[in-house]
Design an enzyme around this catalytic site. Structure first.
Site: not given
Ligand code: IPE
Ligand code: IPE
Ligand code: MG
Length: 243
Positions: A20, A68
């Site tokens: 993340d 997502n």
């Molecule tokens: C979890 O991250 C999913 C992945 C790393 C693919 P998210 O960014 O989607 O999670 P939330 O929304 O902060 O819970």
């Molecule tokens: C994790 O990074 C990757 C995916 C969920 C695909 P994020 O895109 O969630 O990054 P933040 O949490 O918005 O910083």
């Molecule tokens: Mg995230």
């Protein structure tokens, strides 16, 4: 950094990572979010290499959750393109490392290109014997559990199974992760203290390790720190510490 011998003594069999913070990493630098995803690929390579070199049995990476899809179409399209590119570019390395490739999650919603490259890599690496590299793509733990319950209910309705046959082992055999060990260590980058619908059944006794670092800045020493912390944990599984 600490005594590396502890890691050698007590390595996890299976590490699962919630990668993340790509977006935050980019936004803090005034870059578009996709740059964070792009830079995250380097961290993926490094994590795969480190875990494979250490001889872990499995590494499972959360790449795309079923939640997502709420994101803007443009980010999703770029993310799926990046994924397809990764699968093509890394295939030779995955083969050289002798890894077995697998995915968990629903195929629906993934692009034809991504599905094609997944299938090719799974097929090509089928007989490899080193670490299993598993990507969670369009993965959601609750739908995985619901899918398993439905599949079992069908088998009961067909008379193949009795309700009394349904135990933890049979249930686990109907999850996407059938045949895989449960994660011993769950790592999350970017500081959130939540599970985000990842492997709910499988992490019931996983050790959790969270770092403030965002995924694009997660390097080998960070992974080694997590492994070292894991090695020092007292896993009691509800019992008592061995004396
Ligand atoms: C979890 O991250 C999913 C992945 C790393 C693919 P998210 O960014 O989607 O999670 P939330 O929304 O902060 O819970
Ligand atoms: C994790 O990074 C990757 C995916 C969920 C695909 P994020 O895109 O969630 O990054 P933040 O949490 O918005 O910083
Ligand atoms: Mg995230």
């Amino acid at each position: 950094m600490s005594d590396p011998s502890a890691e050698a003594e007590n390595l996890p069999r299976h590490v699962a990572i919630i990668m993340d913070g790509n977006g935050r990493w980019a936004q803090r630098r005034g870059l578009p979010r996709i740059e964070g995803h792009r830079r995250g690929v380097r961290s993926v390579r490094e994590a795969v290499e480190t875990c494979a070199d250490l001889g872990l049995e499995q590494l499972t990476l959360y790449c795309l959750s079923s939640e997502n899809w709420k994101r803007p179409e443009s980010e999703l399209r770029r993310l799926l393109n990046l994924l397809e590119q990764f699968l093509v570019e890394e295939r030779a390395t995955i083969m050289r490392q002798g890894l077995r490739f697998a995915t968990i999650g629903r195929r629906e919603g993934l692009t034809d290109g991504v599905l094609r490259e997944i299938d090719r890599t799974v097929e090509l690496t089928r007989d490899n014997s080193k670490m299993r590299l598993c990507l969670a793509l369009n993965y959601g733990a609750r739908s995985e559990i619901a899918d398993a319950a439905r599949a079992i209910a069908r088998r009961v309705a067909a008379g193949e199974l009795s309700p009394d046959d349904v135990d933890e082992e049979l249930f686990a055999d109907h999850l996407y992760t059938s045949g895989m060990p449960d994660p011993d260590l769950l790592i999350r980058t970017a500081g959130e203290m939540r599970i985000s619908n990842y492997l709910l059944w499988q992490i019931s006794y996983s050790e959790i390790w969270v770092t403030e670092k965002c995924w694009p800045e997660f390097r080998e020493p960070d992974l080694k720190d997590a492994l070292h912390a894991y090695a020092a944990r007292d896993r009691r599984f509800g019992g008592l510490s061995p004396q």
